[in-house]
Design a protein around this motif. Structure first.
Motif, short mmCIF file in Angstrom:
data_model
loop_
_atom_site.label_atom_id
_atom_site.label_comp_id
_atom_site.label_asym_id
_atom_site.label_seq_id
_atom_site.Cartn_x
_atom_site.Cartn_y
_atom_site.Cartn_z
N PRO A 188 0.87 -1.18 0.00
CA PRO A 188 0.07 -0.06 -0.11
C PRO A 188 0.90 1.19 -0.06
O PRO A 188 1.82 1.46 0.81
N GLY A 189 0.50 2.18 -0.81
CA GLY A 189 1.14 3.54 -0.91
C GLY A 189 2.33 3.48 -1.79
O GLY A 189 2.85 4.50 -2.06
N THR A 190 2.92 2.27 -2.42
CA THR A 190 4.12 2.21 -3.22
C THR A 190 3.82 2.23 -4.60
O THR A 190 4.70 2.19 -5.52
N GLY A 191 2.37 2.09 -5.05
CA GLY A 191 2.34 1.57 -6.25
C GLY A 191 2.65 2.98 -7.29
O GLY A 191 3.37 2.42 -8.47
N SER A 192 2.41 4.26 -7.06
CA SER A 192 2.50 4.93 -8.28
C SER A 192 4.22 5.36 -8.71
O SER A 192 4.56 5.35 -9.60
N ALA A 193 4.89 5.23 -7.52
CA ALA A 193 6.30 5.25 -7.59
C ALA A 193 6.95 4.25 -8.35
O ALA A 193 7.79 4.34 -9.49
N ALA A 194 6.49 3.14 -7.98
CA ALA A 194 6.87 1.82 -8.66
C ALA A 194 6.48 1.70 -10.40
O ALA A 194 7.26 1.28 -11.21
N ALA A 195 5.28 2.17 -10.57
CA ALA A 195 4.86 2.44 -11.87
C ALA A 195 5.53 3.14 -12.69
O ALA A 195 5.96 2.99 -13.93
N GLU A 196 6.09 4.31 -12.15
CA GLU A 196 6.87 5.50 -13.11
C GLU A 196 8.24 4.57 -13.39
O GLU A 196 8.75 4.68 -14.14
N GLU A 197 8.77 3.86 -12.12
CA GLU A 197 9.93 2.95 -12.27
C GLU A 197 9.84 2.03 -13.56
O GLU A 197 10.61 1.75 -14.46
N ALA A 198 8.68 1.30 -13.61
CA ALA A 198 8.41 0.36 -14.63
C ALA A 198 8.25 1.16 -15.94
O ALA A 198 8.73 0.57 -17.06
N ALA A 199 7.76 2.02 -16.18
CA ALA A 199 7.82 3.12 -17.49
C ALA A 199 8.97 3.30 -17.89
O ALA A 199 9.36 3.07 -19.08
N ALA A 200 10.01 3.81 -16.94
CA ALA A 200 11.18 4.06 -17.30
C ALA A 200 12.04 3.00 -17.74
O ALA A 200 13.08 2.77 -18.53
N LEU A 201 11.57 1.77 -17.38
CA LEU A 201 12.21 0.56 -17.73
C LEU A 201 11.37 0.06 -19.04
O LEU A 201 11.82 -1.18 -19.62
N GLY A 202 10.46 0.58 -19.79
CA GLY A 202 9.92 0.29 -20.76
C GLY A 202 8.55 -0.21 -20.92
O GLY A 202 7.99 -0.60 -21.92
#
Ligand SMILES: Cc1cc2nc3c(=O)[nH]c(=O)nc-3n(C[C@H](O)[C@H](O)[C@H](O)COP(=O)(O)OP(=O)(O)OC[C@H]3O[C@@H](n4cnc5c(N)ncnc54)[C@H](O)[C@@H]3O)c2cc1C
Lengths: 258, 327
Positions: free
Chosen positions: B46-60
């Motif tokens: 909980p609470g970490t999803g959007s930061a992780a999503a940005e990381e995932a986008a940066a990875l492709g």
């Protein structure tokens, strides 16, 4: 308490293991066949609990080709009370899906409290059968346990993951898988070997379990190609005469590895 | 909501204790991008999803579905429920998941639930006319095998550290995934102790260079020599099972049949006999070096450069020679 231990026959990792290049299946003639070591550790865990807790029943379940009786008897000689051997020509080359369905059907026939398996086998390396069984049997799952505590209605243990170590627990009935951090197996003694001959060993076919190997609703994994890689050859070997460290440094530098 | 691309590859990534993506994420997204459009499912606390999503986008990841579990102490089941919901929406051509312990649990449970076919422990993926194909290295690298599903999207678990390809960064595009809990019984995570990252050494999985030690090192103290050579070379540290069993080093560093498989540029085996189960995890390395005092040790059969000698004499000299050159 009824504990069921899953054991699997595999080509012995101490020998050369071969795949049949036409069928893509393990070439059983080419290697010694043994019980997977991790399955022996799973059985040891169950037997250790049974030794300390009277009234514990330990049974072996194995899906294996005909002729696997010898390895299953070894488990009985170690101390398991009974064994079930699922054997059917239609299981030759069974993928994870069919294997899990078949094992789940065999497990549904008995009232188990705990199913113990190894974390990964040395031949398939899938390591997913325990998860698939938990899903099909609707019970909790705790995989990759490096220590295990079994109590009356529950099981708990330590579960090393990428980022650290979890302590996990589950109510029984449950499925768990263990790692090779658990103790290795006891040797069957003479008494055990004699007793094993009289212990019940049930043989089941897919028809007994109401499973069809070619169920059109289930997708199956199929092998498309198999190729053998040429074995590696040895290079130079030097004997240290006081300067081998320097020679090795030169080798690494020359090959741009240092 | 817009449609998902027809060549979508659903990539499942979990987040670690501090919300960062798991280490396998770059490789999984890299593999996916080579065979379709990567859509990431981020399994977050909980609470970490959007930061992780940005990381995932940066990875492709072209798009990211965020699933923040409502029950972080339930082991596995919420992740499977999220994958089931994501697969339903995305209708991917394949699902890629790390072949980690958690990844295998999710893949196995999901495949059993949806009757999908599994391709386990892949070291690569490709596409043919029929769909996505998984590539495997079997029996310690002795065989190369390809597999796929008879129909439907295959669930492919990918060996950690096996994929070198990286995807191009994408603009962030994420949405929250609606998940209906299955209410399946789950084990509980009662406590968690984070591993202290005590070392600046490279990860063993996927390392370019590995220095590994065996029982021949003799003790935990003397095993430090392995680390010294590794640091001189900028290499990761590995070990044989005998060294792990003797307590010289944690199990996470075990190389072999029941440990990590490496395909490094350089593999240096110190005081390791080269049992077949050890070789199963390292014989696909490019260059193999062995130091062993027994000239009959089987490790020499596959070594490009073998030294018959005492590690406590040869290795310190090697380290000084390498250090001297650096100056
Ligand atoms: C199912 C199964 C799975 C297994 N999985 C793995 C696995 O994943 N990884 C693994 O490694 N093993 C595995 N093994 C164990 C494997 O069979 C061997 O027991 C193990 O690899 C041996 O480790 P070792 O080479 O360090 O020890 P040993 O075989 O004892 O070898 C030690 C070597 O050190 C040398 N030596 C001693 N002193 C010195 C010195 N001063 N200088 C130089 N050389 C010295 C000796 O000559 C000897 O060759 C598995 C076994 C089984 C049955």
């Amino acid at each position: 308490m009824k504990i069921i231990v899953l054991v699997k026959e595999v080509p012995d990792t101490y020998g050369d293991r071969k795949l049949n290049l036409e069928t893509g299946l393990a070439d059983r003639e080419a290697s010694e066949i043994v019980i997977d070591e991790i399955g022996e550790r799973a059985l040891e865990l169950a037997l250790t609990y049974a030794d300390a807790n009277a009234g514990t029943e330990v049974a072996i379940l194995s899906l294996a080709p005909e002729g696997a009786t010898a390895t299953i008897r070894k488990g009985l000689a170690m101390g398991a009370g009974s064994a079930t051997h699922v054997c059917d020509e239609a299981l030759r080359g069974a993928d994870l899906g069919l294997t899990a369905e078949t094992l789940a059907a065999a497990l549904r026939r008995v009232e188990f409290d705990l199913v113990i398996t190894g974390n990964v086998s040395t031949d398939g390396s899938g390591g997913m059968i325990p998860a698939m069984l938990a899903e099909l049997l609707d019970v909790p799952l705790a995989t990759g346990l490096s220590s295990v505590e079994i109590s009356d209605g529950a099981v708990s243990g330590t579960r090393p993951v990428e980022s650290g170590v979890q302590k996990v627990s589950a109510n029984l009935p449950a499925v768990i898988s263990i790692t090779e951090a658990l103790p290795g197996p006891r040797f069957p003694n003479f008494k055990g070997i004699m007793a094993a001959k009289k212990k019940p060993l049930e043989m089941l076919t897919l028809a007994d379990l109401g499973i069809t190997a070619d169920n059109p609703d289930a997708a199956r994994s199929i092998m498309l190609t198999v190729a053998e890689k040429p074995p590696r050859a040895a290079g130079v070997k030097i004997i240290d005469e006081g300067d081998a460290g320097e020679k090795l440094a030169a080798f690494l530098i020359e090959n741009r590895l240092a | 909501m817009t449609e998902f691309p027809r060549d979508a590859i659903l990539v499942v990534v979990e987040t670690g204790p501090s919300g960062e993506l798991e280490k396998a994420a770059p490789g999984l997204l890299g593999a996916a991008a080579a065979v379709g459009t990567p859509i990431a499912l981020v399994l977050a606390s909980p609470g970490t999803g959007s930061a992780a999503a940005e990381e995932a986008a940066a990875l492709g990841a072209a798009r990211v579905l965020i699933a923040e579990t409502s029950d972080p102490s339930a082991l596995g089941v919420p992740s499977v429920d999220a994958l089931a919901a994501a697969a339903e929406q995305v209708q991917p051509d394949a699902i890629l998941i790390s072949h980690s312990l958690n990844g295998r649990d999710v893949a196995g449970r999901y495949a059993a639930r949806s009757r999908a076919a599994i391709s386990a422990d892949a070291i690569g993926v490709s596409r043919d006319d029929e769909g996505v194909v998984a590539h495997h290295s079997i029996y310690g690298g002795a065989y190369n095998v390809t597999s796929t599903s008879t129909f439907g999207a295959p669930v492919i678990t990918v060996r950690q550290g096996s994929i070198e390809a990286r995807a191009t960064a994408q603009p962030p595009a994420s949405e929250t995934l609606a998940v209906t809990p299955s209410e399946k019984p789950a084990a509980r995570i009662d406590s968690f102790e984070e591993a202290v990252a005590a070392t600046s050494r490279p990860e063993l999985r996927g390392a370019a260079k590995v220095v590994a030690g065996g029982r021949g090192l003799g003790s935990e103290e003397q095993f430090a020599l392995v680390g010294q050579l590794a640091d001189t070379l900028g290499a990761a540290v590995g070990a044989s099972r005998a060294a792990v069993d003797a307590g010289y080093i944690p199990q996470s560093q075990q190389v072999g049949q029941t440990g990590v498989s490496v395909s490094s540029q350089l593999y240096i085996a110190l005081g390791i006999s080269g049992a077949i189960q050890h070789r199963a995890g390292m014989q696909t390395a490019k260059t193999i070096v062995a130091v062993n005092k027994d000239s009959d040790a089987p490790i020499f059969e596959i070594a490009d450069f073998g030294v018959v000698g005492d590690v406590f004499k040869v290795v310190p000299q090697l380290i000084s020679a390498l250090e001297a050159r650096k100056k």
